[in-house]
Design an enzyme around this catalytic site. Sequence first.
Site, PDB file in Angstrom:
ATOM      1  N   SER A 269      60.940 -37.572  47.413  1.00  0.00           N
ATOM      2  CA  SER A 269      60.996 -38.542  48.511  1.00  0.00           C
ATOM      3  C   SER A 269      61.997 -38.100  49.582  1.00  0.00           C
ATOM      4  O   SER A 269      61.707 -38.158  50.779  1.00  0.00           O
ATOM      5  CB  SER A 269      61.486 -39.901  47.985  1.00  0.00           C
TER       6      SER A 269
ATOM      7  N   ARG B 149      51.836 -38.093  53.251  1.00  0.00           N
ATOM      8  CA  ARG B 149      50.868 -38.438  52.188  1.00  0.00           C
ATOM      9  C   ARG B 149      50.300 -37.170  51.555  1.00  0.00           C
ATOM     10  O   ARG B 149      50.052 -37.131  50.350  1.00  0.00           O
ATOM     11  CB  ARG B 149      49.728 -39.279  52.795  1.00  0.00           C
TER      12      ARG B 149
ATOM     13  N   GLU C  34      53.761 -45.356  51.543  1.00  0.00           N
ATOM     14  CA  GLU C  34      52.857 -44.465  52.307  1.00  0.00           C
ATOM     15  C   GLU C  34      51.413 -44.968  52.235  1.00  0.00           C
ATOM     16  O   GLU C  34      50.472 -44.179  52.260  1.00  0.00           O
ATOM     17  CB  GLU C  34      52.908 -43.039  51.750  1.00  0.00           C
TER      18      GLU C  34
ATOM     19  N   THR D  65      49.301 -48.440  50.283  1.00  0.00           N
ATOM     20  CA  THR D  65      49.060 -48.801  48.878  1.00  0.00           C
ATOM     21  C   THR D  65      47.716 -48.236  48.405  1.00  0.00           C
ATOM     22  O   THR D  65      46.869 -47.842  49.212  1.00  0.00           O
ATOM     23  CB  THR D  65      49.031 -50.335  48.699  1.00  0.00           C
TER      24      THR D  65
HETATM   25  P1  TGC Z   1      43.943 -48.624  63.516  1.00  0.00           P
HETATM   26  O1  TGC Z   1      43.407 -49.462  64.628  1.00  0.00           O
HETATM   27  O2  TGC Z   1      43.008 -48.152  62.464  1.00  0.00           O
HETATM   28  O3  TGC Z   1      44.670 -47.341  64.120  1.00  0.00           O
HETATM   29  C1  TGC Z   1      45.620 -47.434  65.172  1.00  0.00           C
HETATM   30  C2  TGC Z   1      45.685 -46.081  65.851  1.00  0.00           C
HETATM   31  O4  TGC Z   1      46.170 -45.111  64.924  1.00  0.00           O
HETATM   32  C3  TGC Z   1      45.192 -44.067  64.736  1.00  0.00           C
HETATM   33  N1  TGC Z   1      45.240 -43.710  63.314  1.00  0.00           N
HETATM   34  C4  TGC Z   1      45.809 -42.587  62.879  1.00  0.00           C
HETATM   35  N2  TGC Z   1      46.376 -41.561  63.538  1.00  0.00           N
HETATM   36  C5  TGC Z   1      46.871 -40.556  62.805  1.00  0.00           C
HETATM   37  N3  TGC Z   1      46.837 -40.549  61.446  1.00  0.00           N
HETATM   38  C6  TGC Z   1      46.285 -41.556  60.746  1.00  0.00           C
HETATM   39  N4  TGC Z   1      46.286 -41.546  59.408  1.00  0.00           N
HETATM   40  C7  TGC Z   1      45.728 -42.644  61.469  1.00  0.00           C
HETATM   41  N5  TGC Z   1      45.128 -43.803  61.105  1.00  0.00           N
HETATM   42  C8  TGC Z   1      44.833 -44.439  62.261  1.00  0.00           C
HETATM   43  C9  TGC Z   1      43.883 -44.695  65.136  1.00  0.00           C
HETATM   44  O5  TGC Z   1      42.953 -43.726  65.545  1.00  0.00           O
HETATM   45  C10 TGC Z   1      44.319 -45.576  66.301  1.00  0.00           C
HETATM   46  O6  TGC Z   1      44.549 -44.747  67.422  1.00  0.00           O
HETATM   47  P2  TGC Z   1      44.243 -45.309  68.913  1.00  0.00           P
HETATM   48  O7  TGC Z   1      44.541 -44.136  69.781  1.00  0.00           O
HETATM   49  O8  TGC Z   1      42.813 -45.742  68.887  1.00  0.00           O
HETATM   50  O9  TGC Z   1      45.182 -46.453  69.105  1.00  0.00           O
HETATM   51  O10 TGC Z   1      45.174 -49.409  62.886  1.00  0.00           O
HETATM   52  P3  TGC Z   1      45.227 -50.739  62.004  1.00  0.00           P
HETATM   53  O11 TGC Z   1      46.270 -51.608  62.613  1.00  0.00           O
HETATM   54  O12 TGC Z   1      43.849 -51.313  61.786  1.00  0.00           O
HETATM   55  O13 TGC Z   1      45.819 -50.197  60.617  1.00  0.00           O
HETATM   56  C11 TGC Z   1      45.148 -49.263  59.866  1.00  0.00           C
HETATM   57  C12 TGC Z   1      45.862 -48.973  58.510  1.00  0.00           C
HETATM   58  C13 TGC Z   1      45.890 -50.208  57.639  1.00  0.00           C
HETATM   59  C14 TGC Z   1      45.029 -47.931  57.827  1.00  0.00           C
HETATM   60  C15 TGC Z   1      47.255 -48.417  58.722  1.00  0.00           C
HETATM   61  O14 TGC Z   1      48.030 -49.230  59.471  1.00  0.00           O
HETATM   62  C16 TGC Z   1      47.956 -48.038  57.439  1.00  0.00           C
HETATM   63  O15 TGC Z   1      47.854 -46.870  57.062  1.00  0.00           O
HETATM   64  N6  TGC Z   1      48.727 -48.940  56.731  1.00  0.00           N
HETATM   65  C17 TGC Z   1      49.579 -48.550  55.628  1.00  0.00           C
HETATM   66  C18 TGC Z   1      51.027 -48.539  56.110  1.00  0.00           C
HETATM   67  C19 TGC Z   1      51.813 -47.407  55.533  1.00  0.00           C
HETATM   68  O16 TGC Z   1      51.306 -46.445  55.005  1.00  0.00           O
HETATM   69  N7  TGC Z   1      53.122 -47.509  55.657  1.00  0.00           N
HETATM   70  C20 TGC Z   1      53.985 -46.468  55.218  1.00  0.00           C
HETATM   71  C21 TGC Z   1      55.390 -46.697  55.711  1.00  0.00           C
HETATM   72  S1  TGC Z   1      56.422 -45.255  55.561  1.00  0.00           S
HETATM   73  C22 TGC Z   1      56.652 -45.048  53.927  1.00  0.00           C
HETATM   74  O17 TGC Z   1      56.148 -45.716  53.098  1.00  0.00           O
HETATM   75  C23 TGC Z   1      57.551 -43.927  53.602  1.00  0.00           C
HETATM   76  S2  TGC Z   1      57.897 -43.765  51.925  1.00  0.00           S
HETATM   77  C24 TGC Z   1      58.539 -42.202  52.015  1.00  0.00           C
HETATM   78  C25 TGC Z   1      59.095 -41.684  50.763  1.00  0.00           C
HETATM   79  O18 TGC Z   1      60.117 -42.194  50.274  1.00  0.00           O
HETATM   80  O19 TGC Z   1      58.541 -40.647  50.272  1.00  0.00           O
HETATM   81  P1  FAD Z   2      52.065 -55.738  51.551  1.00  0.00           P
HETATM   82  O1  FAD Z   2      51.531 -55.095  52.775  1.00  0.00           O
HETATM   83  O2  FAD Z   2      52.595 -57.124  51.655  1.00  0.00           O
HETATM   84  O3  FAD Z   2      50.925 -55.698  50.452  1.00  0.00           O
HETATM   85  C1  FAD Z   2      50.933 -56.541  49.298  1.00  0.00           C
HETATM   86  C2  FAD Z   2      49.591 -56.356  48.568  1.00  0.00           C
HETATM   87  O4  FAD Z   2      48.517 -56.783  49.431  1.00  0.00           O
HETATM   88  C3  FAD Z   2      49.321 -54.882  48.237  1.00  0.00           C
HETATM   89  O5  FAD Z   2      48.716 -54.808  46.977  1.00  0.00           O
HETATM   90  C4  FAD Z   2      48.333 -54.455  49.310  1.00  0.00           C
HETATM   91  O6  FAD Z   2      47.464 -53.416  48.878  1.00  0.00           O
HETATM   92  C5  FAD Z   2      47.562 -55.756  49.535  1.00  0.00           C
HETATM   93  N1  FAD Z   2      46.928 -55.801  50.873  1.00  0.00           N
HETATM   94  C6  FAD Z   2      47.554 -55.807  52.081  1.00  0.00           C
HETATM   95  N2  FAD Z   2      46.651 -55.826  53.065  1.00  0.00           N
HETATM   96  C7  FAD Z   2      45.438 -55.804  52.479  1.00  0.00           C
HETATM   97  C8  FAD Z   2      44.096 -55.777  52.958  1.00  0.00           C
HETATM   98  N3  FAD Z   2      43.812 -55.741  54.273  1.00  0.00           N
HETATM   99  N4  FAD Z   2      43.096 -55.790  52.041  1.00  0.00           N
HETATM  100  C9  FAD Z   2      43.353 -55.772  50.717  1.00  0.00           C
HETATM  101  N5  FAD Z   2      44.586 -55.808  50.200  1.00  0.00           N
HETATM  102  C10 FAD Z   2      45.620 -55.801  51.072  1.00  0.00           C
HETATM  103  N6  FAD Z   2      58.558 -47.810  54.571  1.00  0.00           N
HETATM  104  C11 FAD Z   2      59.065 -47.138  55.642  1.00  0.00           C
HETATM  105  O7  FAD Z   2      58.745 -47.437  56.795  1.00  0.00           O
HETATM  106  N7  FAD Z   2      59.923 -46.094  55.448  1.00  0.00           N
HETATM  107  C12 FAD Z   2      60.327 -45.699  54.213  1.00  0.00           C
HETATM  108  O8  FAD Z   2      61.094 -44.748  54.079  1.00  0.00           O
HETATM  109  C13 FAD Z   2      59.835 -46.408  53.076  1.00  0.00           C
HETATM  110  N8  FAD Z   2      60.286 -46.104  51.825  1.00  0.00           N
HETATM  111  C14 FAD Z   2      59.926 -46.908  50.766  1.00  0.00           C
HETATM  112  C15 FAD Z   2      60.530 -46.715  49.516  1.00  0.00           C
HETATM  113  C16 FAD Z   2      60.207 -47.551  48.462  1.00  0.00           C
HETATM  114  C17 FAD Z   2      60.891 -47.371  47.148  1.00  0.00           C
HETATM  115  C18 FAD Z   2      59.226 -48.563  48.623  1.00  0.00           C
HETATM  116  C19 FAD Z   2      58.838 -49.464  47.471  1.00  0.00           C
HETATM  117  C20 FAD Z   2      58.636 -48.764  49.849  1.00  0.00           C
HETATM  118  C21 FAD Z   2      58.983 -47.955  50.946  1.00  0.00           C
HETATM  119  N9  FAD Z   2      58.460 -48.187  52.225  1.00  0.00           N
HETATM  120  C22 FAD Z   2      58.935 -47.489  53.307  1.00  0.00           C
HETATM  121  C23 FAD Z   2      57.585 -49.335  52.459  1.00  0.00           C
HETATM  122  C24 FAD Z   2      56.144 -49.136  51.982  1.00  0.00           C
HETATM  123  O9  FAD Z   2      55.461 -48.286  52.844  1.00  0.00           O
HETATM  124  C25 FAD Z   2      55.494 -50.523  51.901  1.00  0.00           C
HETATM  125  O10 FAD Z   2      56.064 -51.167  50.772  1.00  0.00           O
HETATM  126  C26 FAD Z   2      53.991 -50.431  51.772  1.00  0.00           C
HETATM  127  O11 FAD Z   2      53.403 -49.936  52.959  1.00  0.00           O
HETATM  128  C27 FAD Z   2      53.360 -51.801  51.443  1.00  0.00           C
HETATM  129  O12 FAD Z   2      53.873 -52.816  52.250  1.00  0.00           O
HETATM  130  P2  FAD Z   2      54.424 -54.163  51.575  1.00  0.00           P
HETATM  131  O13 FAD Z   2      55.393 -53.801  50.502  1.00  0.00           O
HETATM  132  O14 FAD Z   2      54.898 -55.038  52.671  1.00  0.00           O
HETATM  133  O15 FAD Z   2      53.172 -54.814  50.864  1.00  0.00           O
END
Ligand code: TGC
Ligand code: FAD
Length: 392
Positions: free
Chosen positions: A98, A251, A371, A373
Site C-alpha cells: 500500500s 488497481r 480502490e 469495492t
Molecule cells: P463516470 O461518469 O463513470 O466517470 C466520470 C469521468 O471519469 C472517467 N472515468 C475514468 N477515467 C480514467 N480511469 C477510469 N478508471 C475511469 N472511470 C471513469 C469517465 O470517462 C468520465 O470522464 P468524462 O470526461 O466523461 O467526465 O463516474 P461515476 O460518478 O458514475 O462513477 C463511476 C465509478 C463508480 C466507477 C467510480 O467513481 C469509481 O471507481 N468508484 C470507486 C471509488 C474508488 O475506487 N475510490 C478509491 C479511493 S483511493 C483508494 O482507495 C486508495 S487505497 C490505496 C492503498 O492504500 O493501496
Molecule cells: P461505501 O461507498 O459506503 O460502500 C458501502 C457498501 O455499499 C459497499 O459494499 C459497496 O460496494 C456498496 N455500494 C456502494 N455503491 C453501490 C452501488 N451503486 N451498487 C451496489 N453497491 C454499492 N481512499 C482514498 O481516497 N485514499 C486512500 O489512501 C485510501 N486508503 C484506504 C485505506 C484503507 C485501509 C481503507 C479501508 C480504505 C481506504 N480508502 C482510501 C477508501 C476506500 O477507497 C473506500 O473505503 C472505498 O472506496 C469504499 O467507500 P466506503 O468505505 O465509503 O464504502
Amino acid sequence: MSTDLFQAPDYFQLDDLLTEEHKLVRDAARDWVKREVSPIIEESCQKAEFASHLISGLAEIGAFGPYIPVEYGGAGLDQISYGLIMQELERGDSGIRSTASVQSSLVMYPIYKYGNEEQRQKYLPKLASGEMVGCFGLTEPDFGSNPGGMVTNIKDMGDHYLLNGAKLWISNSPFADIAIVWAKNEDGRIKGLIVERGMEGFSTPETHNKWSLRASATGELVFDNVKVPKENLLPNKDGLGAPLGCLDSARYGIAWGTIGAAMDCYDTALRYSKQRIQFGKPIAGFQLQQKKLAEMITEITKAQFITWRLGVLRNEGRATSAQISMCKRNNVDMALKIARDARQMLGGMGITGEYPIMRHMMNLESVVTYEGTHDIHLLITGLDITGENAFV
Ligand code: TGC
Ligand code: FAD
C-alpha cells in the site's frame, strides 16, 4: 517470527515469459522482503505501527515510481516490472505494498501526468528517493464509492485557493509530507492540488482500532481554510477522470500484489500440510486438503496469466479501465478465498502470528474494499459488457 521459507509457485512456467530485467527486479524485491520485511512485520502488525525505517529500502529497490522516467528519479521500468515489485511487497504484507502503491501511482503518477515541469522537478526526485512521502485524498466521510459527489472545495482568492473539507481513510496520511487532494472549484469541477504538511489549517489525525492493514498508517485529511498557493494546482487534467486515471494504475498494482499474498498463503499451507501429522499421516495425504491446495494453485495460475497479459496490454498502451477492474476484482477475491482456506488448513495454528496467513486474510479485507469495492468493480464490468450504467 519464524524463518521465511517462502518459495514462489510457478506452475505454468510464467518465468519463461519474463525478461531478464523482470526477473532481476522481482528477485531483488523478493530478497529485500525476506531480509527486511519478514523479520519485523508480525510485530509491526501486532503493535499497529508502520515501520517507517523501511522507506529508504523501498526506494532502493525501485518501489517508488518504478515506471516514472529516470530523469525524474523514477526507475524507468515497464509495467510488468512494476507489477512484480508489487507482488513481492504484498507477499510480505499488503500494508507495505500500500505504501508503495500510494507513493507511486497515487502521488508520483498524478504529479508526472497532470503536473507542470516545475512541479515534477520539485517533487518527483524526492518522492522517488523516499526523502518525501505522499498520500492521496479522494474518499470523504459521505462519498466513498461515489467520489463524484465530494464536497471538499476550493475558492479562488486571487493569489491563492482557500481549501475546506475533509478526507477519510487516507493511507499514509499521518506521516505524509504532501497530499494530492481532489476538491471541487466554484463551478463544481474536480481539481487536483498538492497540499503540504505545515500549511495552516491542515491536519492529519490518525485512524485507530483497525483489524486490517495494521502495518500501514491510515488517517484523515482535514482542511480548515487552508491557503494553497496557486502554483500547487495540477494544471494538466481535471474532472473525475483525473483521480480515476490514477486509480487505474494503482488497481493494476493491486492485481499483481494480491497474487503475492495468495502465493504466501498457498506456500505456507502446502509446507504445513506435508509436516502436520494427524491420523498417522501428513494431512497433505487427505483428499479434502489436496482439493484445497489443488484449487489454490489453479486459481493462482489463472490470476498470474490474466495479470501478466494485462501488463503486456498496459506496456502497449492498450489496457482498458474495465480490464483493470476485472483483474483487480478477480485477484483480490482469489487471494481472500485462498487465505481463508489456507487458514483452515493450519487448524488452530492458523490464527496465530507464527504464520502469515491470518494477517494476509485480515489485510485483504481492506484490499477488497479500497480502490473500488468488489461490487463496484463488478458493476464496471457489467457496464462495459452491456452498455447499461447501473450507477445512475
Ligand atoms: P463516470 O461518469 O463513470 O466517470 C466520470 C469521468 O471519469 C472517467 N472515468 C475514468 N477515467 C480514467 N480511469 C477510469 N478508471 C475511469 N472511470 C471513469 C469517465 O470517462 C468520465 O470522464 P468524462 O470526461 O466523461 O467526465 O463516474 P461515476 O460518478 O458514475 O462513477 C463511476 C465509478 C463508480 C466507477 C467510480 O467513481 C469509481 O471507481 N468508484 C470507486 C471509488 C474508488 O475506487 N475510490 C478509491 C479511493 S483511493 C483508494 O482507495 C486508495 S487505497 C490505496 C492503498 O492504500 O493501496
Ligand atoms: P461505501 O461507498 O459506503 O460502500 C458501502 C457498501 O455499499 C459497499 O459494499 C459497496 O460496494 C456498496 N455500494 C456502494 N455503491 C453501490 C452501488 N451503486 N451498487 C451496489 N453497491 C454499492 N481512499 C482514498 O481516497 N485514499 C486512500 O489512501 C485510501 N486508503 C484506504 C485505506 C484503507 C485501509 C481503507 C479501508 C480504505 C481506504 N480508502 C482510501 C477508501 C476506500 O477507497 C473506500 O473505503 C472505498 O472506496 C469504499 O467507500 P466506503 O468505505 O465509503 O464504502
